[in-house]
Scaffold this motif. Structure first.
Motif, PDB file in Angstrom:
ATOM      1  N   HIS A  64     -19.537  10.769  55.754  1.00 20.63           N
ATOM      2  CA  HIS A  64     -19.973  10.301  54.867  1.00 20.63           C
ATOM      3  C   HIS A  64     -21.567   9.858  54.495  1.00 20.63           C
ATOM      4  O   HIS A  64     -21.771   9.889  54.017  1.00 20.63           O
ATOM      5  CB  HIS A  64     -18.639   9.780  53.669  1.00 20.63           C
ATOM      6  N   GLN A  65     -21.480   9.123  55.180  1.00 18.73           N
ATOM      7  CA  GLN A  65     -23.134   7.956  55.805  1.00 18.73           C
ATOM      8  C   GLN A  65     -23.722   9.501  55.607  1.00 18.73           C
ATOM      9  O   GLN A  65     -24.941   8.934  54.668  1.00 18.73           O
ATOM     10  CB  GLN A  65     -22.893   7.305  56.902  1.00 18.73           C
ATOM     11  N   HIS A  66     -24.039  10.108  56.405  1.00 17.10           N
ATOM     12  CA  HIS A  66     -24.708  11.051  56.150  1.00 17.10           C
ATOM     13  C   HIS A  66     -24.833  11.950  55.232  1.00 17.10           C
ATOM     14  O   HIS A  66     -26.586  12.003  54.881  1.00 17.10           O
ATOM     15  CB  HIS A  66     -24.592  12.489  57.423  1.00 17.10           C
ATOM     16  N   LEU A  67     -23.465  12.561  54.287  1.00 16.15           N
ATOM     17  CA  LEU A  67     -24.302  12.760  52.725  1.00 16.15           C
ATOM     18  C   LEU A  67     -24.688  11.649  51.966  1.00 16.15           C
ATOM     19  O   LEU A  67     -25.885  12.264  51.518  1.00 16.15           O
ATOM     20  CB  LEU A  67     -22.701  13.533  52.376  1.00 16.15           C
ATOM     21  N   ALA A  68     -24.169  10.085  52.283  1.00 16.16           N
ATOM     22  CA  ALA A  68     -24.706   9.016  51.294  1.00 16.16           C
ATOM     23  C   ALA A  68     -26.629   9.643  51.684  1.00 16.16           C
ATOM     24  O   ALA A  68     -27.061   9.169  50.668  1.00 16.16           O
ATOM     25  CB  ALA A  68     -24.530   7.620  52.007  1.00 16.16           C
ATOM     26  N   ASP A  69     -26.859   9.565  52.769  1.00 11.81           N
ATOM     27  CA  ASP A  69     -28.322   9.446  53.201  1.00 11.81           C
ATOM     28  C   ASP A  69     -29.133  10.914  53.079  1.00 11.81           C
ATOM     29  O   ASP A  69     -30.241  10.960  53.051  1.00 11.81           O
ATOM     30  CB  ASP A  69     -28.113   9.143  55.054  1.00 11.81           C
ATOM     31  N   MET A  70     -28.745  11.853  52.703  1.00  9.81           N
ATOM     32  CA  MET A  70     -28.452  12.784  51.529  1.00  9.81           C
ATOM     33  C   MET A  70     -29.636  13.258  50.194  1.00  9.81           C
ATOM     34  O   MET A  70     -29.992  13.895  49.342  1.00  9.81           O
ATOM     35  CB  MET A  70     -28.585  14.076  52.221  1.00  9.81           C
ATOM     36  N   THR A  71     -28.269  12.099  49.735  1.00  9.70           N
ATOM     37  CA  THR A  71     -28.165  12.093  48.337  1.00  9.70           C
ATOM     38  C   THR A  71     -28.854  10.495  47.725  1.00  9.70           C
ATOM     39  O   THR A  71     -28.875  10.996  46.573  1.00  9.70           O
ATOM     40  CB  THR A  71     -26.350  12.410  47.811  1.00  9.70           C
ATOM     41  N   GLY A  72     -29.129  10.096  48.455  1.00 10.96           N
ATOM     42  CA  GLY A  72     -29.451   8.588  47.961  1.00 10.96           C
ATOM     43  C   GLY A  72     -28.762   7.895  47.228  1.00 10.96           C
ATOM     44  O   GLY A  72     -28.624   7.333  46.478  1.00 10.96           O
ATOM     45  N   THR A  73     -27.509   7.786  47.887  1.00  5.40           N
ATOM     46  CA  THR A  73     -26.103   6.777  47.817  1.00  5.40           C
ATOM     47  C   THR A  73     -25.987   6.138  48.215  1.00  5.40           C
ATOM     48  O   THR A  73     -25.956   5.953  49.589  1.00  5.40           O
ATOM     49  CB  THR A  73     -25.253   8.054  46.308  1.00  5.40           C
TER      50      THR A  73
ATOM     51  N   GLU B 267     -45.780  18.250  70.734  1.00  9.38           N
ATOM     52  CA  GLU B 267     -45.102  18.891  71.037  1.00  9.38           C
ATOM     53  C   GLU B 267     -44.353  19.397  69.834  1.00  9.38           C
ATOM     54  O   GLU B 267     -44.023  19.050  69.256  1.00  9.38           O
ATOM     55  CB  GLU B 267     -44.066  18.449  71.650  1.00  9.38           C
ATOM     56  N   LEU B 268     -44.295  20.765  69.558  1.00 12.26           N
ATOM     57  CA  LEU B 268     -42.374  21.633  68.602  1.00 12.26           C
ATOM     58  C   LEU B 268     -41.075  22.076  69.774  1.00 12.26           C
ATOM     59  O   LEU B 268     -41.293  22.078  71.146  1.00 12.26           O
ATOM     60  CB  LEU B 268     -43.801  23.016  68.440  1.00 12.26           C
ATOM     61  N   TYR B 269     -40.607  21.777  68.524  1.00 11.22           N
ATOM     62  CA  TYR B 269     -39.047  21.808  69.168  1.00 11.22           C
ATOM     63  C   TYR B 269     -38.502  23.349  68.846  1.00 11.22           C
ATOM     64  O   TYR B 269     -38.706  23.070  67.336  1.00 11.22           O
ATOM     65  CB  TYR B 269     -38.313  19.909  68.890  1.00 11.22           C
ATOM     66  N   LEU B 270     -38.386  23.501  69.286  1.00  9.85           N
ATOM     67  CA  LEU B 270     -37.031  24.788  68.913  1.00  9.85           C
ATOM     68  C   LEU B 270     -35.782  24.363  69.077  1.00  9.85           C
ATOM     69  O   LEU B 270     -35.073  23.934  70.374  1.00  9.85           O
ATOM     70  CB  LEU B 270     -37.115  25.968  69.484  1.00  9.85           C
ATOM     71  N   VAL B 271     -34.546  24.639  68.111  1.00 13.16           N
ATOM     72  CA  VAL B 271     -33.165  24.351  68.270  1.00 13.16           C
ATOM     73  C   VAL B 271     -32.371  25.072  69.215  1.00 13.16           C
ATOM     74  O   VAL B 271     -32.353  26.417  68.432  1.00 13.16           O
ATOM     75  CB  VAL B 271     -32.719  23.746  67.018  1.00 13.16           C
ATOM     76  N   ILE B 272     -32.165  24.998  70.354  1.00  8.04           N
ATOM     77  CA  ILE B 272     -31.900  26.853  71.224  1.00  8.04           C
ATOM     78  C   ILE B 272     -29.392  26.344  70.686  1.00  8.04           C
ATOM     79  O   ILE B 272     -29.608  27.146  70.707  1.00  8.04           O
ATOM     80  CB  ILE B 272     -31.441  26.043  72.597  1.00  8.04           C
ATOM     81  N   SER B 273     -29.386  24.738  70.561  1.00  6.48           N
ATOM     82  CA  SER B 273     -27.642  24.605  70.074  1.00  6.48           C
ATOM     83  C   SER B 273     -27.651  23.226  69.653  1.00  6.48           C
ATOM     84  O   SER B 273     -28.716  22.065  69.702  1.00  6.48           O
ATOM     85  CB  SER B 273     -27.280  24.349  71.749  1.00  6.48           C
ATOM     86  N   GLY B 274     -26.262  23.064  68.755  1.00  7.69           N
ATOM     87  CA  GLY B 274     -27.087  21.615  68.819  1.00  7.69           C
ATOM     88  C   GLY B 274     -26.539  21.330  67.187  1.00  7.69           C
ATOM     89  O   GLY B 274     -27.115  22.336  66.562  1.00  7.69           O
ATOM     90  N   VAL B 275     -27.416  19.680  66.498  1.00 13.22           N
ATOM     91  CA  VAL B 275     -27.616  19.287  65.127  1.00 13.22           C
ATOM     92  C   VAL B 275     -28.560  18.793  65.069  1.00 13.22           C
ATOM     93  O   VAL B 275     -28.070  17.441  65.466  1.00 13.22           O
ATOM     94  CB  VAL B 275     -25.933  19.360  64.565  1.00 13.22           C
ATOM     95  N   VAL B 276     -29.951  18.636  64.570  1.00 11.74           N
ATOM     96  CA  VAL B 276     -31.080  17.191  64.424  1.00 11.74           C
ATOM     97  C   VAL B 276     -30.553  17.288  63.169  1.00 11.74           C
ATOM     98  O   VAL B 276     -31.215  17.701  61.958  1.00 11.74           O
ATOM     99  CB  VAL B 276     -32.207  18.343  64.884  1.00 11.74           C
ATOM    100  N   GLN B 277     -30.962  15.701  63.295  1.00  9.26           N
ATOM    101  CA  GLN B 277     -31.243  15.521  62.021  1.00  9.26           C
ATOM    102  C   GLN B 277     -32.940  14.535  61.816  1.00  9.26           C
ATOM    103  O   GLN B 277     -33.452  13.791  62.326  1.00  9.26           O
ATOM    104  CB  GLN B 277     -30.473  14.078  61.711  1.00  9.26           C
ATOM    105  N   ILE B 278     -33.579  15.631  60.152  1.00 14.48           N
ATOM    106  CA  ILE B 278     -34.361  15.183  60.255  1.00 14.48           C
ATOM    107  C   ILE B 278     -35.070  13.689  59.144  1.00 14.48           C
ATOM    108  O   ILE B 278     -34.195  14.336  58.093  1.00 14.48           O
ATOM    109  CB  ILE B 278     -36.035  16.312  59.889  1.00 14.48           C
ATOM    110  N   TYR B 279     -35.457  12.657  59.284  1.00  9.48           N
ATOM    111  CA  TYR B 279     -35.211  11.286  58.654  1.00  9.48           C
ATOM    112  C   TYR B 279     -36.205  10.168  58.021  1.00  9.48           C
ATOM    113  O   TYR B 279     -36.969  10.129  60.211  1.00  9.48           O
ATOM    114  CB  TYR B 279     -34.095  10.786  58.715  1.00  9.48           C
ATOM    115  N   GLN B 280     -36.497   9.236  57.858  1.00 11.83           N
ATOM    116  CA  GLN B 280     -37.261   8.553  57.163  1.00 11.83           C
ATOM    117  C   GLN B 280     -36.454   7.122  56.682  1.00 11.83           C
ATOM    118  O   GLN B 280     -35.509   7.310  56.454  1.00 11.83           O
ATOM    119  CB  GLN B 280     -37.983   8.628  55.913  1.00 11.83           C
ATOM    120  N   ASP B 281     -36.767   6.685  57.616  1.00 11.11           N
ATOM    121  CA  ASP B 281     -36.288   4.964  57.679  1.00 11.11           C
ATOM    122  C   ASP B 281     -36.598   4.566  57.279  1.00 11.11           C
ATOM    123  O   ASP B 281     -37.345   3.675  56.757  1.00 11.11           O
ATOM    124  CB  ASP B 281     -36.519   4.777  59.156  1.00 11.11           C
ATOM    125  N   ASN B 282     -36.250   3.758  55.524  1.00 14.15           N
ATOM    126  CA  ASN B 282     -36.308   3.634  54.491  1.00 14.15           C
ATOM    127  C   ASN B 282     -36.018   2.053  54.163  1.00 14.15           C
ATOM    128  O   ASN B 282     -34.584   2.118  53.796  1.00 14.15           O
ATOM    129  CB  ASN B 282     -36.062   4.120  53.488  1.00 14.15           C
TER     130      ASN B 282
END
Ligand code: CMP
Length: 222
Positions: free
Chosen positions: A173-182, A42-57
């Motif tokens: 702050h955890q989201h930002l940490a997960d975006m900056t590898g810190t 499936e392809l997903y189109l965001v109509i409203s809200g916020v979605v994160q794309i992440y890898q669990d390392n």
């Protein structure tokens, strides 16, 4: 659907036909949409809200991107036969998504090369961002990485005002940490530092970049 750049050029009638192929689903905050490694049809189109794309390392998330209204995801597994989802997707806020099945979407692409080119253009922009992220994580210090992520977020989610550019996302702050590898603590310290220098202001969990030129200057010196 016209909010999605690759549908922009289609006439109303055709768009209405596409709308009939979509199913809509609302996800609560923090709900998983799919996981890396799963099959994806499936392809997903965001109509409203916020979605994160992440890898669990090793049980630490690495956030690759954050999507909102007008963004799409899930095209990789859909277009690459035999390949699994390259990353996981989860909502950050309650979100409504429009879901298009592969068997409906592929014929659309075949009869409308503009849609395919539109998707490719976005995918290539994402590759550019990913290249920058690799460089950032490899060669620059945490404060600069955070400055870079904030700038990227102002480009993708910024709302200009008299006071600066508001990043219209409630990120922890955890989201930002997960975006900056810190670590989260390091993000908190860096944000306080940037706030003391009056480059940013944090207001009700949203970040206002008050001085975008000085934030850019941080990046110019590297
Ligand atoms: P897919 O691999 O099907 O599932 C995960 C989706 O996340 C992927 O399709 C893309 O839509 C999106 N995605 C994967 N990697 C990135 C990235 N580096 N930047 C932005 N989006 C991505």
């Amino acid at each position: 659907l016209r909010d999605f750049p690759f549908f922009e050029h289609l006439d109303d009638e055709y768009l209405a036909e596409i709308a009939k192929l979509c199913s809509e689903r609302t996800y609560i905050k923090g709900e998983s949409i799919f996981f890396e490694g799963e099959e994806g049809e499936e392809l997903y189109l965001v109509i409203s809200g916020v979605v994160q794309i992440y890898q669990d390392n090793h049980s630490r998330d690495v956030i690759l991107s954050i999507f909102r209204e007008g963004d799409f995801f899930g095209e990789m597994a859909l277009l690459q036969n035999e390949r699994a989802r390259s990353a996981s997707a989860r909502t950050i806020e309650k979100s409504t998504l429009c879901i298009l099945k592969k068997r409906d979407f592929i014929p659309l692409l075949k009869s409308n090369p503009e849609i395919l080119i539109g998707i490719l253009e976005t995918a290539l922009d994402r590759l550019r961002d990913a290249n920058k992220l690799i460089t950032d994580l490899t060669v620059i210090d945490v404060r600069t990485r955070i400055a870079r992520v904030l700038l990227r977020l102002t480009e993708q989610h910024g709302v200009p005002s008299d006071e600066g550019v508001l990043i219209d996302l409630k990120l922890t702050h955890q989201h930002l940490a997960d975006m900056t590898g810190t670590a989260r603590e390091t993000v908190t310290k860096s944000l306080l530092g940037l706030q003391d220098e009056q480059l940013i202001r944090i207001d009700q969990r949203k970040i206002l970049v008050c001085n975008i030129d000085r934030l850019r200057n941080i990046l110019d010196v590297i």
